[in-house]
Structure formats: C-alpha cells, structure tokens
Design an enzyme around this catalytic site. Structure first.
Site, mmCIF file in Angstrom:
data_model
loop_
_atom_site.group_PDB
_atom_site.id
_atom_site.type_symbol
_atom_site.label_atom_id
_atom_site.label_comp_id
_atom_site.label_asym_id
_atom_site.label_seq_id
_atom_site.Cartn_x
_atom_site.Cartn_y
_atom_site.Cartn_z
ATOM 1 N N ASP A 210 26.698 -9.531 -42.318
ATOM 2 C CA ASP A 210 27.066 -8.312 -41.437
ATOM 3 C C ASP A 210 28.989 -8.846 -42.367
ATOM 4 O OD1 ASP A 210 28.297 -6.483 -38.956
ATOM 5 O OD2 ASP A 210 25.979 -7.541 -38.744
ATOM 6 N N HIS A 284 28.573 -2.412 -41.695
ATOM 7 C CA HIS A 284 28.755 -3.736 -42.145
ATOM 8 C C HIS A 284 28.370 -4.321 -43.174
ATOM 9 C CE1 HIS A 284 27.516 -3.963 -37.236
ATOM 10 N NE2 HIS A 284 26.739 -2.741 -37.855
ATOM 11 N N GLU A 351 25.144 1.865 -37.312
ATOM 12 C CA GLU A 351 26.588 2.057 -37.493
ATOM 13 C C GLU A 351 27.525 2.166 -38.682
ATOM 14 O OE1 GLU A 351 26.762 -0.119 -33.438
ATOM 15 O OE2 GLU A 351 26.544 -1.743 -35.427
HETATM 16 C C1 ACM Z 1 22.543 -3.171 -33.459
HETATM 17 O O1 ACM Z 1 22.469 -3.284 -32.534
HETATM 18 N N1 ACM Z 1 23.905 -2.179 -34.758
HETATM 19 C C2 ACM Z 1 21.497 -2.596 -34.980
#
Ligand code: ACM
Ligand code: ZN
Length: 634
Positions: A210, A284, A351
C-alpha cells in the site's frame, strides 16, 4: 402375508412417530444444550448427552498412521493442550480417541461428525480438513483454562458427551490483515492465522502492499523492500501526521523475505487456511513509486507515506501509459505466483485516483492507441492485462469492486466492499463474489461508543457483524463464495490492538459464514461470546468488551426538544446516568425511557450494570456533543 404387511406398516408408523418424538425432544434439547457447549461457530446439529469424557494422557489417539495429515492434526491437538494440561495424548493403536476418514460425502470437504461418549470419542470426516474442524470443536468443549500457556492445576479436563454433525455454509470464510499501514511481524501474522483458524475460518487475505509500505521481498526488484518498506516513524492520528521531513531517517517498517513467507504459508496450511496475497495496484502505490520512480506518470513522491493526508497531491498510481509498468507487474506477479500456492491472487484495484492519468501524456497516448474513452476504461484495460498475466501463470484474479468500473475483466472474482451492490451486479453477471461490505465486515471501524474507543471512524458493532448476510435476496447463491472481515491497519500501531479490533467481531463473522445467516440468533450468540471472552483471557488474546458500553443516541423530537436514548447491545443491561457531574452507578437514576436534558446541565454520564455490578465503561458526553449528534432540529 396380508397380515404381516399390515403389521409392518403399523410398526413403521410407530417407528416414524417415535423418531419424530425423539427428533422433537432432541431439537428442544438442542438450543439449551448447544448453548451449554458455547461453541462458536454454532454447529449445524448438536445433541448433548449426560456424562462426560475425561481427557488424560492414557486416552491416546488412534488414526491411520499412513496418513501424515492426520498425524499432523494429532500433533496440532497436542500442541494446543500440552501447555495447560501438562500432558500430551499420544498416537497409539488402541486409543480412546479415534480420528477416522470415511466415505461420507454428505460432510463435504470440511464437515465432520463428532461423537463423544463416556468411554471414547470418535471423530469422522470425509477429508482431513473435517478432522481439523472437529478438533476445533473438541478443544472448545474443554474448560477455558485449556487456553492457558502455563500448567493449570486441579482442573478436570472433561468433554461433555455429545453427538455433533457439522459442516460450513460457505467455502470462503476469511479474515484480512493489512500489514502495510502498520507493520506486523511474521510471528504476529502467524498468531492471527492461528486465532482465526480456531473459529473455523479458512482464508487469510494478506494485504501486502500500500502507500505506506511494500512488505514482500521481490528478488528481481530489490528496491521495493530496500526503500519501499520503510517510512519515517509517526504516532498519533493517521490523518494528521506530518510528512517525512528532509534528511529524516526511515526507521519504521519491515518486510517478509520469501523464506519467511514460505514459513507462514506452511503454518497456515497446517491450519487448513488458504493464503491470498494482495498486491494493491494501480492505486495505493506511493511506496512502489518511491522505490521505482520510473513507474510514476510525471513525478514520483520522494517519501513513503506516513499517513493518509496527501491524496491527490502526491502521485500514488502506476502509470498505465509506460511499458515499464507492465514489465514491472510481470516480474512481481511471476514471483508472487511462484511463492503462493493458492489459485487466487488479489490485485487490489480500489480507490484509484485517476487525476494523474488524466494529465499524463503517456497515459493519454495509451488511451488513444487502445481506443479507451476515459480513465475508467484505462483502469479496466490495466486490470484486463493483469487478468491475462495471472491466467498465463495459472492463477485467477480477485479485485475490489472498483474493478467493475470501465468493464469487468472476464473470470475476475469480485470482493465487494462498498456495500453489496458491486457484488450483486457481479454475481448476476456470472462472476464469483466475496462479500465484505464495510457496514458488516470492516473491523477497523468503531465497535462501540466512539468517545471511549481508540481512534478510528464510522461504526460496525458486534451486532452489525453478526447480522451480515452474504447472500442478499435475488442473487444467485452459488456465485457467492462467502465473506470476510477486513482489518485495515491505519489505526493499529500494535498487534495487541489488532486483536482488540478483530475479536469478537471476527467470531461473529465466523458464525455467519460457517453456520449460515439463517442459523444466527443474537440472543444465543452474545452469551457464547462472553464464554469466549474467558477463553481469550486465558489465552492472553486481546478482545473488545465494547458491546457492554451503552449506545447513546440523540435526536430532536417534534417539539424541537433534545431527546436522548440509552440502549445496550446485549439488550438486557441496566443503564444508569447522571446530569449532575457525579459518577453514575446503581444508586443514580436508572434509564427507562428517552431523557430530556435538565436546565443548565453540561454533561451526561452513563454506565451499564449487570447483576448490580458495573460491566461497561463510564461514558461522559457534553450536551453540546449530543446536540451535534442529533443533527438539525426538524
Ligand atoms: C478498501 O477498503 N479500499 C478496499
Ligand atoms: Zn501515466
């Protein structure tokens, strides 16, 4: 002849009637007795009998010694009981405990039949996984002191006589752990796997990368862990952290070598837990871009993120325009696919901020060349290519529900987190789905009154986790593999706190996914949870008692007057309160119906009691806060 037939019919009727009577009394018996066993997850069928089996060293386990899996399960059982009992139960020819594989396909691959009698125990299953789950049940039937890591004196190690037939509702019963936002050691990861397996969960989803850290050694890309696994040390609120300063040491972090990952995989396999690695792309990716700046669209950030504050400022997406990105992903996924035995690899997809792609000449050129209308289609193009790449390595792709945007990759399995909608749509389109809607499955959220909880946001109470139904009406049930709890680590600086967030909500999900949502019963569940608190106490596993804290809600009534409602999650706690700035106890007013604020009161204080003893925390809220929570006057 005629007469015999008649007799037979009569006898048959008698047999059916007595069977039905037996069945009825047995099922009446069932609720009460299964409650007395306090098993989590509740088994599909239980009947408790009088008496018990006494576990001693002499009991001995009998099994087919040509089967190494059965021997390993006996070893596992012994590892679990030796510290507290001081004895092990050896594998011998004529033992009183038998582990036996049978051809009973009705038990499926994970079901078992456990028959405990005074003199012996028979555990049968179709496959070794079933024997493993039967052993979990057996362990839960022992007194809670069995969980202790030190020898417990003067305990009768007895197991109640019972006849249990059990198998899971869903094949995917998962728990995720994010090891990027905060770092958890190999030993902590193993502990998490051990703890989830004890509740018959069978998937560990390992969120390995991440913005805040890349945690898996990729031998062909060493900078990922030399650079990407380390950030400046910070504590305090995740959303308020100061960026890494020039010259500051990146002393916080860590990663797993491939050898360490193999060790974790072997540990998980001994517990019948599948491990699903997640490489979260194309968003991410701050840590990735810091390690390999060539992957950025225009300008890679210069430090691994210490918190969550800089989205849209620092680039955190891989450039889809550059061929290097695909070479990079090929290298990563080749090593990941070789390391992890499971058929699935999770590639994230969530995201992904698309603003940088919009400005990037390379990304725009790719869109033009591939005839892609917008950046959503560019993301879909990337995920499609990841799907092809994984397929060429014999693996299947899982992604978060954002992979629906711009067109779903063929054969992709979707993990639905933004509610159930993405999952429903995907299942209807013929894709496999794992349901993890945040309102039931996000274990990083508050689990009780926020003012007395560690810092996080939004709400997912124990009861919310327990009321999860992974198969909403109208969805093809066979497309839903199951569900999982997601433990994001933004606000988890320690493993002990990770446990606090995981349990008991993870137990609730374990029951939903094993016993099935139609079998859940809150009134019977929370007393079992309380018995498991005791087990967790002996095991020194942290857990949250948040369900004991009062639920305080406020609203303006029709006359515009603030009204305060006090409840408890179990539903039967006594709630006491004060408005006069003194500590509430069972001599201050008891709550019966919605309260109105007395003139000039500044604070409301609330506490829960059971049997005249405090059980929840004292909660102190200002009247201003209650006004704020009530929202606007009507
Ligand atoms: C997430 O909670 N971004 C999968
Ligand atoms: Zn780009």
């Amino acid at each position: 002849m005629q007469k015999t037939t008649h007799m037979k019919k009569w006898l048959l009727m008698l047999a059916v009637a007595s069977f039905m009577l037996g069945y009825v009394s047995c099922s009446n018996d069932n609720d009460e007795t299964s409650a007395s066993l306090a098993l989590i997850p509740a088994p599909q069928g239980v009947s408790v009998k009088a008496g018990h089996f006494k576990l001693t060293r002499r009991a001995a386990i009998t099994l087919d010694t040509s089967n190494p899996e059965l021997i390993a399960i006996a070893q596992y059982f012994n590892n679990k009981i030796v510290p507290a009992t001081g004895f092990d139960v050896p594998v011998e020819k004529h033992g009183k405990i038998e582990f036996k594989l049978t051809e009973d396909t009705s038990l499926g691959t994970e079901g078992y039949h456990l028959l405990v009698k005074r003199g012996d125990i028979t555990l049968t299953a179709n496959k070794p996984a079933g024997i493993f789950y039967g052993v979990q049940t057996l362990l839960q039937m022992l007194p809670p002191e069995i969980k202790s890591s030190t020898k417990q004196e003067n305990i009768d190690w007895t197991i109640p006589c019972a006849d249990i037939t059990d198998k899971p509702q869903f094949p995917w019963r998962g728990m995720m752990l994010d090891v990027s936002r905060h770092w958890f050691t190999k030993e902590e990861v193993k502990k998490y796997i051990d703890e989830l397996a004890e509740y018959k969960m069978n998937v560990f989803h390992w969120h390995l990368t991440d913005d805040q850290g890349w945690r898996i050694e990729i031998k062909s890309l060493p900078r990922l862990t030399e650079i990407g696994a380390w950030r400046a040390p910070r504590v305090g609120q995740w959303w308020q952290r100061e960026r890494q300063q020039p010259g500051e040491e990146t002393s916080y972090g860590g990663f797993y070598t491939q050898e360490e990952i193999k060790e974790v995989l072997a540990y998980a396999a001994e517990r019948y837990v599948r491990v699903i690695p997640e490489i979260d792309v194309p968003g991410h990716s701050v840590a990735t871009l810091v390690a390999y700046p060539e992957l950025a669209c225009m300008k890679a950030p210069d430090a691994v993120n210490v918190g969550n504050k800089f989205y849209g400022e620092d680039e955190n997406t891989l450039c889809i325009g550059k061929d290097f990105t695909f070479e990079f992903m090929d290298k990563v996924l080749t090593e990941v696919a070789a390391l992890f035995p499971d058929e699935y690899i999770h590639i994230g997809g969530d995201e992904c901020f698309k603003g940088f792609w919009h400005k990037c000449p390379d990304c725009q050129a790719r869109m033009k060349a591939e005839n892609l209308k917008n950046e959503e289609e560019l993301q879909s193009y990337f995920i499609h290519r990841m799907g092809d790449l994984l397929k060429s390595k014999g693996k299947k792709l899982i992604g978060w529900d954002e992979i629906l945007e711009g067109g779903l990759t063929p054969d992709a399995t979707v993990m639905s987190w933004r509610g159930m909608e993405g999952g429903i749509k995907s299942a209807k389109a013929g894709h496999h789905v794992i349901m993890t809607p945040s309102e039931h499955c996000y274990l990083d959220l508050w689990q009780g009154e926020p003012s007395v909880e560690p810092d996080t946001y939004s709400m997912c109470r124990l009861k919310d986790a327990y009321s999860f139904n992974p198969v909403p009406d109208g969805v093809p049930a066979d497309m839903i593999l199951g569900g999982q709890g997601n433990l994001w680590a933004e606000s988890l600086p320690t493993f002990r706190h990770a446990e606090y967030m995981a349990w008991p909500r993870g137990w609730a999900l374990a029951e939903v996914l094993w016993s099935g949502p139609s079998k859940t019963n809150w009134e019977q569940f929370y007393p079992r949870v309380e018995k498991h608190f005791e087990r967790a106490y002996y095991a020194q596993i942290n857990y949250a008692r948040s369900m004991y804290n009062a639920i305080i809600t406020s609203r303006y009534n029709k006359e515009g007057i603030l009204e305060i409602k006090l409840e408890s999650e179990p539903g039967n706690l006594d709630i006491y309160y004060t408005f006069d700035n003194t500590d509430p106890d069972n001599f201050t007013p008891k709550y019966h119906s919605p309260l109105q604020v007395p003139k000039d009161a500044t604070w409301l204080r609330v506490v829960t009691y059971r049997d005249n003893r405090p059980i929840g925390k004292v909660i102190t809220l200002t009247i201003k806060e209650l006004e704020k929570r009530a929202g606007k006057r009507e």
